[in-house]
Design a protein around this motif. Structure first.
Motif, PDB file in Angstrom:
ATOM      1  N   GLN A  98      46.148   8.844  35.953  1.00  0.00           N
ATOM      2  CA  GLN A  98      46.243   8.507  34.533  1.00  0.00           C
ATOM      3  C   GLN A  98      46.390   9.760  33.679  1.00  0.00           C
ATOM      4  O   GLN A  98      47.138   9.762  32.697  1.00  0.00           O
ATOM      5  CB  GLN A  98      45.010   7.725  34.093  1.00  0.00           C
ATOM      6  CG  GLN A  98      44.966   6.323  34.635  1.00  0.00           C
ATOM      7  CD  GLN A  98      43.688   5.611  34.249  1.00  0.00           C
ATOM      8  OE1 GLN A  98      42.824   6.167  33.576  1.00  0.00           O
ATOM      9  NE2 GLN A  98      43.559   4.359  34.680  1.00  0.00           N
ATOM     10  N   PHE A  99      45.678  10.836  34.053  1.00  0.00           N
ATOM     11  CA  PHE A  99      45.818  12.082  33.300  1.00  0.00           C
ATOM     12  C   PHE A  99      47.220  12.654  33.451  1.00  0.00           C
ATOM     13  O   PHE A  99      47.799  13.159  32.489  1.00  0.00           O
ATOM     14  CB  PHE A  99      44.775  13.104  33.769  1.00  0.00           C
ATOM     15  CG  PHE A  99      44.868  14.410  33.062  1.00  0.00           C
ATOM     16  CD1 PHE A  99      44.370  14.550  31.779  1.00  0.00           C
ATOM     17  CD2 PHE A  99      45.470  15.498  33.666  1.00  0.00           C
ATOM     18  CE1 PHE A  99      44.458  15.757  31.113  1.00  0.00           C
ATOM     19  CE2 PHE A  99      45.562  16.707  33.012  1.00  0.00           C
ATOM     20  CZ  PHE A  99      45.061  16.835  31.729  1.00  0.00           C
ATOM     21  N   SER A 101      49.881  11.042  33.806  1.00  0.00           N
ATOM     22  CA  SER A 101      50.857  10.222  33.088  1.00  0.00           C
ATOM     23  C   SER A 101      50.812  10.447  31.572  1.00  0.00           C
ATOM     24  O   SER A 101      51.641   9.885  30.847  1.00  0.00           O
ATOM     25  CB  SER A 101      50.625   8.740  33.398  1.00  0.00           C
ATOM     26  OG  SER A 101      49.398   8.321  32.850  1.00  0.00           O
ATOM     27  N   LEU A 102      49.867  11.248  31.084  1.00  0.00           N
ATOM     28  CA  LEU A 102      49.787  11.525  29.650  1.00  0.00           C
ATOM     29  C   LEU A 102      50.939  12.429  29.206  1.00  0.00           C
ATOM     30  O   LEU A 102      51.513  13.159  29.996  1.00  0.00           O
ATOM     31  CB  LEU A 102      48.458  12.202  29.308  1.00  0.00           C
ATOM     32  CG  LEU A 102      47.188  11.374  29.483  1.00  0.00           C
ATOM     33  CD1 LEU A 102      45.974  12.244  29.205  1.00  0.00           C
ATOM     34  CD2 LEU A 102      47.193  10.178  28.568  1.00  0.00           C
ATOM     35  N   VAL A 103      51.208  12.379  27.913  1.00  0.00           N
ATOM     36  CA  VAL A 103      52.205  13.257  27.314  1.00  0.00           C
ATOM     37  C   VAL A 103      51.586  14.652  27.195  1.00  0.00           C
ATOM     38  O   VAL A 103      50.364  14.809  27.209  1.00  0.00           O
ATOM     39  CB  VAL A 103      52.617  12.716  25.922  1.00  0.00           C
ATOM     40  CG1 VAL A 103      53.736  13.538  25.312  1.00  0.00           C
ATOM     41  CG2 VAL A 103      53.032  11.260  26.029  1.00  0.00           C
ATOM     42  N   TRP A 105      51.207  16.803  24.753  1.00  0.00           N
ATOM     43  CA  TRP A 105      50.285  17.082  23.651  1.00  0.00           C
ATOM     44  C   TRP A 105      48.940  16.403  23.880  1.00  0.00           C
ATOM     45  O   TRP A 105      47.898  16.918  23.476  1.00  0.00           O
ATOM     46  CB  TRP A 105      50.888  16.678  22.309  1.00  0.00           C
ATOM     47  CG  TRP A 105      51.026  15.200  22.084  1.00  0.00           C
ATOM     48  CD1 TRP A 105      52.100  14.421  22.380  1.00  0.00           C
ATOM     49  CD2 TRP A 105      50.035  14.332  21.523  1.00  0.00           C
ATOM     50  NE1 TRP A 105      51.849  13.120  22.044  1.00  0.00           N
ATOM     51  CE2 TRP A 105      50.596  13.032  21.501  1.00  0.00           C
ATOM     52  CE3 TRP A 105      48.760  14.517  21.023  1.00  0.00           C
ATOM     53  CZ2 TRP A 105      49.919  11.936  21.028  1.00  0.00           C
ATOM     54  CZ3 TRP A 105      48.070  13.416  20.539  1.00  0.00           C
ATOM     55  CH2 TRP A 105      48.644  12.145  20.533  1.00  0.00           C
ATOM     56  N   GLN A 106      48.922  15.242  24.554  1.00  0.00           N
ATOM     57  CA  GLN A 106      47.665  14.580  24.857  1.00  0.00           C
ATOM     58  C   GLN A 106      46.852  15.373  25.891  1.00  0.00           C
ATOM     59  O   GLN A 106      45.628  15.469  25.796  1.00  0.00           O
ATOM     60  CB  GLN A 106      47.921  13.169  25.373  1.00  0.00           C
ATOM     61  CG  GLN A 106      48.477  12.244  24.307  1.00  0.00           C
ATOM     62  CD  GLN A 106      48.898  10.908  24.878  1.00  0.00           C
ATOM     63  OE1 GLN A 106      49.287  10.812  26.046  1.00  0.00           O
ATOM     64  NE2 GLN A 106      48.834   9.871  24.048  1.00  0.00           N
ATOM     65  N   LYS A 107      47.552  15.958  26.857  1.00  0.00           N
ATOM     66  CA  LYS A 107      46.870  16.816  27.829  1.00  0.00           C
ATOM     67  C   LYS A 107      46.270  18.036  27.144  1.00  0.00           C
ATOM     68  O   LYS A 107      45.144  18.442  27.452  1.00  0.00           O
ATOM     69  CB  LYS A 107      47.840  17.264  28.920  1.00  0.00           C
ATOM     70  CG  LYS A 107      48.269  16.183  29.866  1.00  0.00           C
ATOM     71  CD  LYS A 107      49.218  16.750  30.898  1.00  0.00           C
ATOM     72  CE  LYS A 107      49.780  15.682  31.797  1.00  0.00           C
ATOM     73  NZ  LYS A 107      50.722  16.203  32.782  1.00  0.00           N
ATOM     74  N   VAL A 109      45.325  18.314  23.997  1.00  0.00           N
ATOM     75  CA  VAL A 109      44.162  17.893  23.213  1.00  0.00           C
ATOM     76  C   VAL A 109      42.953  17.683  24.131  1.00  0.00           C
ATOM     77  O   VAL A 109      41.828  18.067  23.799  1.00  0.00           O
ATOM     78  CB  VAL A 109      44.486  16.605  22.420  1.00  0.00           C
ATOM     79  CG1 VAL A 109      43.229  15.964  21.863  1.00  0.00           C
ATOM     80  CG2 VAL A 109      45.462  16.914  21.303  1.00  0.00           C
ATOM     81  N   PHE A 110      43.192  17.106  25.294  1.00  0.00           N
ATOM     82  CA  PHE A 110      42.106  16.900  26.245  1.00  0.00           C
ATOM     83  C   PHE A 110      41.535  18.234  26.725  1.00  0.00           C
ATOM     84  O   PHE A 110      40.314  18.394  26.840  1.00  0.00           O
ATOM     85  CB  PHE A 110      42.598  16.075  27.434  1.00  0.00           C
ATOM     86  CG  PHE A 110      41.524  15.753  28.426  1.00  0.00           C
ATOM     87  CD1 PHE A 110      40.617  14.747  28.176  1.00  0.00           C
ATOM     88  CD2 PHE A 110      41.419  16.470  29.604  1.00  0.00           C
ATOM     89  CE1 PHE A 110      39.620  14.446  29.087  1.00  0.00           C
ATOM     90  CE2 PHE A 110      40.420  16.189  30.514  1.00  0.00           C
ATOM     91  CZ  PHE A 110      39.520  15.167  30.256  1.00  0.00           C
ATOM     92  N   TYR A 111      42.399  19.216  27.015  1.00  0.00           N
ATOM     93  CA  TYR A 111      41.934  20.543  27.435  1.00  0.00           C
ATOM     94  C   TYR A 111      41.102  21.206  26.342  1.00  0.00           C
ATOM     95  O   TYR A 111      40.051  21.780  26.612  1.00  0.00           O
ATOM     96  CB  TYR A 111      43.109  21.443  27.804  1.00  0.00           C
ATOM     97  CG  TYR A 111      43.719  21.152  29.144  1.00  0.00           C
ATOM     98  CD1 TYR A 111      42.930  20.885  30.250  1.00  0.00           C
ATOM     99  CD2 TYR A 111      45.099  21.152  29.315  1.00  0.00           C
ATOM    100  CE1 TYR A 111      43.488  20.622  31.483  1.00  0.00           C
ATOM    101  CE2 TYR A 111      45.668  20.899  30.543  1.00  0.00           C
ATOM    102  CZ  TYR A 111      44.859  20.633  31.624  1.00  0.00           C
ATOM    103  OH  TYR A 111      45.419  20.382  32.835  1.00  0.00           O
ATOM    104  N   TRP A 112      41.581  21.136  25.093  1.00  0.00           N
ATOM    105  CA  TRP A 112      40.839  21.754  23.993  1.00  0.00           C
ATOM    106  C   TRP A 112      39.505  21.055  23.751  1.00  0.00           C
ATOM    107  O   TRP A 112      38.489  21.701  23.462  1.00  0.00           O
ATOM    108  CB  TRP A 112      41.666  21.767  22.715  1.00  0.00           C
ATOM    109  CG  TRP A 112      42.627  22.908  22.666  1.00  0.00           C
ATOM    110  CD1 TRP A 112      43.981  22.841  22.828  1.00  0.00           C
ATOM    111  CD2 TRP A 112      42.311  24.285  22.472  1.00  0.00           C
ATOM    112  NE1 TRP A 112      44.519  24.097  22.740  1.00  0.00           N
ATOM    113  CE2 TRP A 112      43.524  25.008  22.515  1.00  0.00           C
ATOM    114  CE3 TRP A 112      41.135  24.987  22.259  1.00  0.00           C
ATOM    115  CZ2 TRP A 112      43.585  26.372  22.360  1.00  0.00           C
ATOM    116  CZ3 TRP A 112      41.198  26.362  22.111  1.00  0.00           C
ATOM    117  CH2 TRP A 112      42.402  27.040  22.154  1.00  0.00           C
TER     118      TRP A 112
END
Length: 130
Positions: A98-99, A101-103, A105-107, A109-112
């Protein structure tokens, strides 16, 4: 890089010790370190009899820190697995898919967000110590 070699009975890996003990590598390393504990002290005493106990204890402390790190890491992994099953969360492989498959910019944001939470936990630990 793992390469496969075709043999008579099927397929085998070219490196013989790659997956010899698939889930027991950490336990084998911990067992070796625990067996080294009594042997290292005797080896250090016989190698240099003029050395003081403090000089010999430094290497034992390094070995002891490695043993403690492996025990704490194993305990944390065991607790994570127990809580993961009790909460009914999806399998780790599904979450990785699922991670992925993210776009982008979403990855990011998740890292930050992960970095911010880690920084907040570190500041909280330092505040609790001080």
């Amino acid at each position: 890089m793992n390469t496969l070699k075709i043999i008579r009975n099927g397929v085998a890996e070219s490196e013989p010790f790659v997956n010899r003990w698939p889930g027991y590598t950490g336990y084998v390393l911990l067992g070796i370190l625990l067996l080294l504990w009594p042997l290292v002290r005797q080896l250090l005493m016989h190698s240099d009899p003029t050395a003081g106990y403090i000089d010999q204890s430094i290497w034992l402390l390094v070995l002891f820190s490695m043993i403690c790190f492996m025990l704490v890491t194993g305990l944390c992994w065991w607790l994570l697995q127990r809580f993961w099953l009790s909460l009914g969360l999806p399998a780790l492989g599904d979450m990785v898919e699922q991670f992925n498959s993210l776009v982008l910019w979403q990855k990011l944001v998740f890292y930050w967000a992960s970095f911010g939470l880690l920084l907040l936990a570190a500041v909280g630990a330092l505040a609790a110590i001080l």
